[in-house]
Design an enzyme around this catalytic site. Structure first.
Site, PDB file in Angstrom:
ATOM      1  N   LYS A  34      41.910  35.785  45.227  1.00 56.68           N
ATOM      2  CA  LYS A  34      41.446  35.921  43.855  1.00 56.68           C
ATOM      3  C   LYS A  34      41.975  34.764  43.005  1.00 56.68           C
ATOM      4  O   LYS A  34      43.167  34.483  42.981  1.00 56.68           O
ATOM      5  CB  LYS A  34      41.928  37.265  43.297  1.00 56.68           C
ATOM      6  N   GLU A  58      38.635  46.255  46.729  1.00 54.00           N
ATOM      7  CA  GLU A  58      39.737  45.371  46.363  1.00 54.00           C
ATOM      8  C   GLU A  58      41.070  46.059  46.670  1.00 54.00           C
ATOM      9  O   GLU A  58      41.248  47.247  46.406  1.00 54.00           O
ATOM     10  CB  GLU A  58      39.649  45.068  44.858  1.00 54.00           C
ATOM     11  N   CYS A  87      36.349  41.463  41.866  1.00 51.11           N
ATOM     12  CA  CYS A  87      36.446  42.118  40.567  1.00 51.11           C
ATOM     13  C   CYS A  87      36.031  41.166  39.440  1.00 51.11           C
ATOM     14  O   CYS A  87      34.932  40.637  39.448  1.00 51.11           O
ATOM     15  CB  CYS A  87      37.850  42.696  40.386  1.00 51.11           C
TER      16      CYS A  87
END
Length: 314
Positions: free
Chosen positions: A136, A45, A170
């Site tokens: 995200k 990430e 994540c």
């Protein structure tokens, strides 16, 4: 679909707040992975230009500092546009190495204000093409100070000779409906770029692999305090935090939830594994979350895949 694929999970730290050097490092790591026979290489990430662990950007509830704004400006200047010159360089590296590349970047918005940043995973083909991206959906905690929210228009799963590849970033992986959307799209090689190296994360990726009956490639950075440049205005905040900021913990998990490559800690490295894609069908024998073990007569999932920027101006 071929039966075998060699994958590379790149556990490395960013050249913090320096997009040019981050791209150079990424290109070298792609070259290394391809040179060792990998057909898919995945990165953590926010590899370009950094997951800014430990930085407050001068924000507390009700106020922001001038110094924090300067740090955000540095971060913004070192983010990248998609597509842009940096994606062209990474694409060329993927082409030379002949590998699929999934890499975490901080993306500068080009569609509206240009001021918003997104935590994004980019997908490149072995022909150098930028296949697409995933933004995200929900930044976690203080990440919401610096990153905007993605929308349902960037939830791709790509067909490859090695199965269908997709990614959630994540703590999106703690969102049950986001995972369900990926399973519904048939993901088989599930990429999980992360900044989380807690023990609970490993239970998460093992659960996802067993739940989705897919391979999971979990990729984290290894980073230390001295990787952060002295010119960061809020550098004083770092004096009381540990030297090792992110311990790594990248790993590879089978469709039955077992480690193929156990978590690696304490160093930069590339983890390799040969995946037998027949193991996906074997695992689906007794559980297939969107096939024979599904109950669409009881449960249904609706995903809004429209671009929100379009909705705002309609």
């Amino acid at each position: 679909m071929t039966k075998q694929v060699k994958v590379a999970v790149v556990q490395a730290g960013s050249v913090v707040m320096d997009k040019e050097k981050c791209v150079e490092k990424a290109i070298q790591l792609v070259e290394n992975a391809g040179g060792n026979g990998a057909q898919i290489a995945v990165f953590p990430e926010a590899f370009i230009p950094a997951y800014p662990r430990g930085m407050s950007f001068g924000a507390v509830v009700g106020s922001r500092s001038d110094q924090g704004r300067q740090d955000f400006l540095t971060y913004w200047k070192n983010s990248i546009t998609v597509p842009g010159p940096e994606t062209a360089q990474i694409g060329e590296a993927a082409k030379k190495a002949g590998v699929y590349v999934v890499i975490g970047v901080i993306e500068r918005d080009q569609e509206s204000s240009q001021g918003t940043l997104y935590c994004t995973a980019l997908f490149f083909g072995p022909n150098g093409e930028l296949l697409g991206k995933h933004r995200k959906l929900k930044p976690t905690g203080s990440e919401r100070l610096i990153w905007g929210e993605g929308d349902g228009s960037t939830l791709p799963v790509f067909d490859t000779p090695y199965g269908k590849i997709g990614a959630l970033i994540c703590w999106e992986n703690y969102m049950p409906l986001a995972r369900a959307a990926m399973y519904a799209k048939g993901v088989q090689i599930y990429v999980a770029p992360t900044a989380d190296a807690r023990d609970t994360w490993f239970a998460t990726v093992r659960h996802i692999a067993a739940e989705g009956r897919c391979f999971v490639l979990s990729c984290n950075q290894y980073s230390t305090k001295d990787m952060y440049p002295e010119e960061i205005v809020s550098r004083e905040e770092f004096k009381d935090i540990p030297h090792e900021l992110t311990r790594g913990g990248s790993c590879i998990v089978s469709p039955l939830g077992e480690f193929i490559a156990e978590p690696v800690f304490g160093k930069e490295t590339i983890i390799y594994a040969d995946l037998n894609l027949d193991h996906i069908a074997e695992a689906q024998f007794d559980f297939d979350p969107v096939g024979h073990y599904a109950r669409p007569d009881v449960f249904q999932l609706k995903v809004n895949e429209k671009r929100l920027v379009n909705l705002m101006v309609e």
